[in-house]
Scaffold this motif. Structure first.
Motif, PDB file in Angstrom:
ATOM      1  N   ILE A  11     -26.669  35.721  20.214  1.00 23.69           N
ATOM      2  CA  ILE A  11     -25.603  35.936  19.239  1.00 23.69           C
ATOM      3  C   ILE A  11     -26.222  35.868  17.850  1.00 23.69           C
ATOM      4  CG2 ILE A  11     -23.475  34.988  18.256  1.00 23.69           C
ATOM      5  CD1 ILE A  11     -24.256  34.167  21.787  1.00 23.69           C
ATOM      6  N   ASN A  12     -26.085  36.946  17.074  1.00 20.30           N
ATOM      7  CA  ASN A  12     -26.585  36.993  15.712  1.00 20.30           C
ATOM      8  C   ASN A  12     -25.455  36.539  14.793  1.00 20.30           C
ATOM      9  OD1 ASN A  12     -27.183  37.828  13.063  1.00 20.30           O
ATOM     10  ND2 ASN A  12     -28.544  39.429  13.809  1.00 20.30           N
ATOM     11  N   GLY A  13     -25.587  35.360  14.218  1.00 19.91           N
ATOM     12  CA  GLY A  13     -24.537  34.809  13.364  1.00 19.91           C
ATOM     13  C   GLY A  13     -24.216  35.667  12.155  1.00 19.91           C
ATOM     14  N   ALA A  14     -25.193  36.450  11.672  1.00 15.60           N
ATOM     15  CA  ALA A  14     -24.964  37.284  10.500  1.00 15.60           C
ATOM     16  C   ALA A  14     -24.080  38.484  10.812  1.00 15.60           C
ATOM     17  CB  ALA A  14     -26.299  37.757   9.928  1.00 15.60           C
ATOM     18  N   THR A  15     -24.045  38.910  12.073  1.00 15.85           N
ATOM     19  CA  THR A  15     -23.255  40.092  12.431  1.00 15.85           C
ATOM     20  C   THR A  15     -22.096  39.780  13.369  1.00 15.85           C
ATOM     21  OG1 THR A  15     -24.747  40.623  14.279  1.00 15.85           O
ATOM     22  CG2 THR A  15     -25.224  41.636  12.124  1.00 15.85           C
ATOM     23  N   ASP A  23      -4.316  28.275   7.142  1.00 18.78           N
ATOM     24  CA  ASP A  23      -4.792  27.119   6.366  1.00 18.78           C
ATOM     25  C   ASP A  23      -6.239  27.236   5.892  1.00 18.78           C
ATOM     26  OD1 ASP A  23      -2.358  25.686   6.449  1.00 18.78           O
ATOM     27  OD2 ASP A  23      -2.830  24.913   8.446  1.00 18.78           O
ATOM     28  N   GLY A  24      -6.714  28.452   5.596  1.00 22.46           N
ATOM     29  CA  GLY A  24      -8.061  28.607   5.059  1.00 22.46           C
ATOM     30  C   GLY A  24      -9.169  28.407   6.072  1.00 22.46           C
ATOM     31  N   LEU A  25      -8.872  28.593   7.349  1.00 21.75           N
ATOM     32  CA  LEU A  25      -9.869  28.435   8.398  1.00 21.75           C
ATOM     33  C   LEU A  25     -10.328  29.795   8.910  1.00 21.75           C
ATOM     34  CD1 LEU A  25      -8.097  25.755   8.496  1.00 21.75           C
ATOM     35  CD2 LEU A  25      -8.835  25.570  10.837  1.00 21.75           C
ATOM     36  N   LYS A  26     -11.597  29.854   9.313  1.00 19.44           N
ATOM     37  CA  LYS A  26     -12.154  31.017  10.000  1.00 19.44           C
ATOM     38  C   LYS A  26     -12.987  30.485  11.158  1.00 19.44           C
ATOM     39  CE  LYS A  26     -14.651  33.046   6.983  1.00 19.44           C
ATOM     40  NZ  LYS A  26     -15.475  33.982   6.215  1.00 19.44           N
ATOM     41  N   ARG A  27     -13.035  31.262  12.280  1.00 15.00           N
ATOM     42  CA  ARG A  27     -13.871  30.834  13.393  1.00 15.00           C
ATOM     43  C   ARG A  27     -14.723  31.990  13.892  1.00 15.00           C
ATOM     44  NH1 ARG A  27      -9.110  29.417  17.423  1.00 15.00           N
ATOM     45  NH2 ARG A  27      -8.424  31.506  17.915  1.00 15.00           N
ATOM     46  N   GLN A  28     -15.876  31.608  14.436  1.00 17.03           N
ATOM     47  CA  GLN A  28     -16.848  32.556  14.954  1.00 17.03           C
ATOM     48  C   GLN A  28     -17.339  32.021  16.299  1.00 17.03           C
ATOM     49  OE1 GLN A  28     -20.797  32.576  13.092  1.00 17.03           O
ATOM     50  NE2 GLN A  28     -20.571  34.786  12.803  1.00 17.03           N
ATOM     51  N   PHE A  29     -17.276  32.857  17.321  1.00 18.79           N
ATOM     52  CA  PHE A  29     -17.728  32.442  18.647  1.00 18.79           C
ATOM     53  C   PHE A  29     -19.246  32.529  18.717  1.00 18.79           C
ATOM     54  CE2 PHE A  29     -13.397  33.982  19.242  1.00 18.79           C
ATOM     55  CZ  PHE A  29     -12.832  32.856  19.809  1.00 18.79           C
ATOM     56  N   LEU A  30     -19.866  31.436  19.172  1.00 17.43           N
ATOM     57  CA  LEU A  30     -21.323  31.356  19.217  1.00 17.43           C
ATOM     58  C   LEU A  30     -21.872  31.366  20.631  1.00 17.43           C
ATOM     59  CD1 LEU A  30     -21.896  28.722  16.409  1.00 17.43           C
ATOM     60  CD2 LEU A  30     -22.070  31.210  16.260  1.00 17.43           C
ATOM     61  N   GLY A  31     -21.041  31.514  21.606  1.00 14.73           N
ATOM     62  CA  GLY A  31     -21.503  31.593  22.992  1.00 14.73           C
ATOM     63  C   GLY A  31     -20.502  30.924  23.912  1.00 14.73           C
ATOM     64  N   TYR A  32     -20.254  31.579  25.056  1.00 14.90           N
ATOM     65  CA  TYR A  32     -19.305  31.018  26.008  1.00 14.90           C
ATOM     66  C   TYR A  32     -19.426  31.691  27.363  1.00 14.90           C
ATOM     67  CZ  TYR A  32     -16.582  35.231  24.992  1.00 14.90           C
ATOM     68  OH  TYR A  32     -16.190  36.525  24.835  1.00 14.90           O
ATOM     69  N   ASP A  33     -18.982  30.947  28.357  1.00 16.91           N
ATOM     70  CA  ASP A  33     -18.668  31.473  29.676  1.00 16.91           C
ATOM     71  C   ASP A  33     -17.412  30.739  30.108  1.00 16.91           C
ATOM     72  OD1 ASP A  33     -19.467  28.943  30.684  1.00 16.91           O
ATOM     73  OD2 ASP A  33     -21.335  29.703  31.505  1.00 16.91           O
TER      74      ASP A  33
END
Length: 116
Positions: A11-15, A23-33
């Motif tokens: 997972i490339n965090g930049a892309t 409430d000013g939150l953002k989330r990004q998935f970094l890996g899962y199963d």
């Protein structure tokens, strides 16, 4: 977002896409199963991770900022380098006191996060 049973291997965090939340939150998935999920969450000062509970085990690392974290009937202010564990079915949440970032890890994966 397409519902998938697992993430890419790298997972490339930049892309990697971000989801904008309330409430000013953002989330990004970094890996899962289906058994494990890691999510990066950014907060603006005053942002609130609402009190909630779920059947998943959760551990969270504070990358930066300052947060007042509630777990059950306990509250504590956490800063960069600190962490917390929220057991299954225990009410927990956080208030961002200074812009910051958390890394959440869930077991099993939060399938509700992946449902459009």
């Amino acid at each position: 977002m397409d519902v998938k049973t697992n993430s890419e291997v790298f997972i490339n965090g930049a892309t990697q896409a971000w989801q904008t939340l309330e409430d000013g939150l953002k989330r990004q998935f970094l890996g899962y199963d289906d058994q494990l999920m890691m999510v990066k969450v950014t907060f603006k000062k005053g942002g609130i991770g609402q009190l909630h509970k779920h059947y998943h085990s959760q551990t969270t690392y504070v990358v930066g900022g300052k947060f007042e974290v509630t777990i059950g009937d306990k509250k504590q202010v956490l800063e960069a380098g600190d962490a917390f564990y929220a057991p299954p079915n225990v009410i927990h949440g956080a208030v961002c006191l200074e812009d910051g970032m958390l890394i959440d890890v869930f077991s099993p994966a939060r399938e509700d996060f992946l449902t459009p």
